[in-house]
Design a protein around this motif. Sequence first.
Motif, PDB file in Angstrom:
ATOM      1  N   LEU A 193      24.827 -11.939 -61.299  1.00 70.20           N
ATOM      2  CA  LEU A 193      24.100 -12.566 -62.412  1.00 70.20           C
ATOM      3  C   LEU A 193      25.024 -13.181 -63.459  1.00 70.20           C
ATOM      4  O   LEU A 193      24.545 -13.774 -64.430  1.00 70.20           O
ATOM      5  CB  LEU A 193      23.188 -11.532 -63.073  1.00 70.20           C
ATOM      6  N   LEU A 194      26.333 -13.051 -63.279  1.00 68.94           N
ATOM      7  CA  LEU A 194      27.263 -13.589 -64.268  1.00 68.94           C
ATOM      8  C   LEU A 194      27.396 -15.097 -64.081  1.00 68.94           C
ATOM      9  O   LEU A 194      27.838 -15.574 -63.029  1.00 68.94           O
ATOM     10  CB  LEU A 194      28.642 -12.941 -64.134  1.00 68.94           C
TER      11      LEU A 194
ATOM     12  N   ILE B 168      20.831 -10.047 -68.909  1.00 71.45           N
ATOM     13  CA  ILE B 168      21.145  -9.512 -67.581  1.00 71.45           C
ATOM     14  C   ILE B 168      20.588  -8.098 -67.443  1.00 71.45           C
ATOM     15  O   ILE B 168      19.998  -7.733 -66.414  1.00 71.45           O
ATOM     16  CB  ILE B 168      22.671  -9.521 -67.359  1.00 71.45           C
ATOM     17  N   SER B 169      20.733  -7.311 -68.482  1.00 67.31           N
ATOM     18  CA  SER B 169      20.248  -5.921 -68.454  1.00 67.31           C
ATOM     19  C   SER B 169      18.726  -5.873 -68.324  1.00 67.31           C
ATOM     20  O   SER B 169      18.172  -5.017 -67.613  1.00 67.31           O
ATOM     21  CB  SER B 169      20.703  -5.184 -69.710  1.00 67.31           C
TER      22      SER B 169
ATOM     23  N   VAL C 289      15.867  -0.037 -70.088  1.00 69.00           N
ATOM     24  CA  VAL C 289      16.804  -1.114 -70.341  1.00 69.00           C
ATOM     25  C   VAL C 289      18.024  -0.637 -71.108  1.00 69.00           C
ATOM     26  O   VAL C 289      19.138  -1.134 -70.899  1.00 69.00           O
ATOM     27  CB  VAL C 289      16.096  -2.270 -71.088  1.00 69.00           C
ATOM     28  N   GLU C 290      17.834   0.357 -72.009  1.00 67.71           N
ATOM     29  CA  GLU C 290      18.988   0.813 -72.790  1.00 67.71           C
ATOM     30  C   GLU C 290      20.013   1.523 -71.894  1.00 67.71           C
ATOM     31  O   GLU C 290      21.227   1.421 -72.114  1.00 67.71           O
ATOM     32  CB  GLU C 290      18.544   1.734 -73.936  1.00 67.71           C
TER      33      GLU C 290
ATOM     34  N   ARG D 171      23.827  -0.014 -71.171  1.00 66.11           N
ATOM     35  CA  ARG D 171      25.014   0.812 -71.371  1.00 66.11           C
ATOM     36  C   ARG D 171      25.916   0.776 -70.142  1.00 66.11           C
ATOM     37  O   ARG D 171      27.139   0.588 -70.249  1.00 66.11           O
ATOM     38  CB  ARG D 171      24.594   2.248 -71.666  1.00 66.11           C
ATOM     39  N   ASP D 172      25.313   0.915 -68.959  1.00 63.14           N
ATOM     40  CA  ASP D 172      26.105   0.946 -67.722  1.00 63.14           C
ATOM     41  C   ASP D 172      26.694  -0.425 -67.411  1.00 63.14           C
ATOM     42  O   ASP D 172      27.821  -0.526 -66.913  1.00 63.14           O
ATOM     43  CB  ASP D 172      25.230   1.419 -66.554  1.00 63.14           C
ATOM     44  N   VAL D 173      25.937  -1.481 -67.689  1.00 65.73           N
ATOM     45  CA  VAL D 173      26.439  -2.839 -67.445  1.00 65.73           C
ATOM     46  C   VAL D 173      27.641  -3.123 -68.339  1.00 65.73           C
ATOM     47  O   VAL D 173      28.660  -3.670 -67.892  1.00 65.73           O
ATOM     48  CB  VAL D 173      25.321  -3.873 -67.672  1.00 65.73           C
TER      49      VAL D 173
END
Length: 488
Positions: free
Chosen positions: A52-53, A62-63, A74-75, A79-81
Amino acid sequence: MSDARFVVTPECRPAFTRYSRLHEDIVRRRKVVLAPERAYELDAIGVAVLSLLDGIASVAEISQRLAAAYAAPVEVIERDVIAMLQGLADKRLLRDGPDAFAPPALSDTARSYAPFERGPAGLLAELTHRCPLQCPYCSNPLELERSNAELTAAQWGETFRQAASIGALQLHLSGGEPTIRRDLEEILGYAVEAGLYSNLVTSAVLLTRERLQRLAEIGLDHVQVSVQDVVAESSDRISAFEGGVEKKRDVARWAREFGLGLTINAPIHRQNIDHLPQIIDFAVEVGAQRLEVAHIQYYAWAALNRAALIPTREKFLETVGIVDEAKKRLQGVLNFDFVIHDHYASRPKPCTGGWGRSIMVVTPSGKALPCHAAQTIPGLVFDNVRERPLADIWRNGAAFEAFRGEEWMKEPCRSCERREIDHGGCRCQALAITGDATATDPACHLSDHHAQFTALGEDDSRLPAPPFVYRRLGGAERREPALADEPA
């Protein structure tokens, strides 16, 4: 400092740099991130994120897409992304916003490869042994190959295609000095067609801005510039070539201008070890993404010059502290590869990732080697890429089979718990010190020859440094005038 750390936030719009990319590894049926001298394996989630970049979508956007696709908060996803992307950003592989440069798409040739199990990860292509420098630590053999025996551009092209078809991802265009080849552009074109990530390993002293631009336009990914020192007088004396430092500075600037990856490679030894802090500053100043601080290994020309090159244990240990401090200070700005000194080690390094396991070397005349010093081992038979398919050489070549696996190992290697980590260490080094290529690498503290090996380094390093024996293509030795030695 020429580049600040890229800190990934929900608002930024990450994209790959010109010299890194998400790559479809056709041979292994997977996707990886290709980067200077690296291929990073990905799991399914990593592929989903990195696909998705585009430099347009923000991290927050993206998240949100991923949270919807995976029915996750989503939060948590954000965080992981951010954590994942920050790791790549700190390797200098991401930027905020799209890059003005784009790597070439995979060719039809590159998309046609069939699966191949346990092939090499990279190919070191020694295009020529010719070089304007005469570095006394050169890793090329003492008997250098002549230009009239060199593979043609078309022969290199077929070698590249075969290498890529058995799994090679990284191509290192080396020498000697590869830019001496007038057909380098044609050679690089074949590499791009084969789908290989291309690294130009160069002293940089012959490059012009116009030629580097042509190479970038063809599809060159990365330039590794070797520095003998960054103190001009010392650099000129080590290389027997005047004006190298400023030319390397120019080439580094051009590499950044054309969006190429840039590594500074600094072979470290007795004659430049005190300048390591300046070398680190130089790498930051010219905007390199990576710095290789590599204590040299003592075979070929370096073996002839051991007493002139080997530092004391105390000096070596100083470099460990300098690099550790710089890694912390320059996180996200400059990445380090640090190759420690064998004579003062307690464990051996895995030779090129293990003999015949990950790297294939092809000499200027087409000999296929499991490592670039393999010809120092008597009795090995080396196939030529002109005469035998690369896949057959890799799988069945006598030289590649000689030290694969564990059957060749003697004790204590055979029963060592690290035998699948270091794969027995360096066979060339074992031969040079013990006279037996199957012996335990003397860098290992379990070797019967370890104390002798360590003492050899310590004894040579405390003697006055003799004049250099310079590398010469013609084979005749040329020694530098005797100089007053520095204090031990």
